[in-house]
Scaffold this motif. Structure first.
Motif: not given
Length: 145
Positions: A90-91, A96-97, A127-130
């Motif tokens: 997630s960081a 863009k990413n 919520p933690e990232g794809p």
């Protein structure tokens, strides 16, 4: 006087050519914008076919298969099948990413080849990232060679 007339004729021709080129640019810009809109629509339709909710994928975080600069891969379960799940950190997620991740997913969704892992699904509402769900292979490249 003759030189002045030639200069004026040349200037009029240049202005006419410039106007024609500007009209061509306008037509090409409209065509480009239409193509971009069609592509966005098609990508959205494709995304609807492979996007699944976060609850559809169970992660086995204790069974890490690997990691890298963008994330890590763990075993997981999807529709009662053991799969590999790439978890994006997630960081590093920015607009863009996230676009890069979506392009990767769209490419994976379209490609089928016996030497590539099979893309199964993706979770974009985590919520933690794809999360990218792929088949789990019996071996890895490091142990194969």
């Amino acid at each position: 006087e003759n030189v002045m007339k030639q200069h004026k004729d040349y200037q009029e021709k240049m202005e006419s050519d410039l106007a024609a080129k500007a009209a061509q640019v306008e037509v090409l810009t409209k065509q480009r914008d239409q193509s971009k809109n069609q592509l966005r629509k098609q990508l959205q339709e494709n995304q609807n076919q492979w996007t699944v909710p976060r609850g559809a994928v169970q992660l086995k975080r204790s069974e890490e298969l690997g990691h890298g600069g963008w994330g890590y891969v763990v075993k997981g379960t999807f529709r009662r099948k053991t799969v590999a799940v790439k978890c994006i950190f997630s960081a590093i997620i920015s607009d863009k990413n996230l676009d890069r991740v979506r392009r990767e997913i769209n490419t994976m969704a379209l490609v089928r080849h016996p030497n590539l892992v099979l893309f199964i699904a993706a979770v974009l509402d985590n919520p933690e990232g794809p999360l990218i769900v792929t088949e789990l292979l019996d071996t890895d490249l490091r142990s194969a060679y």
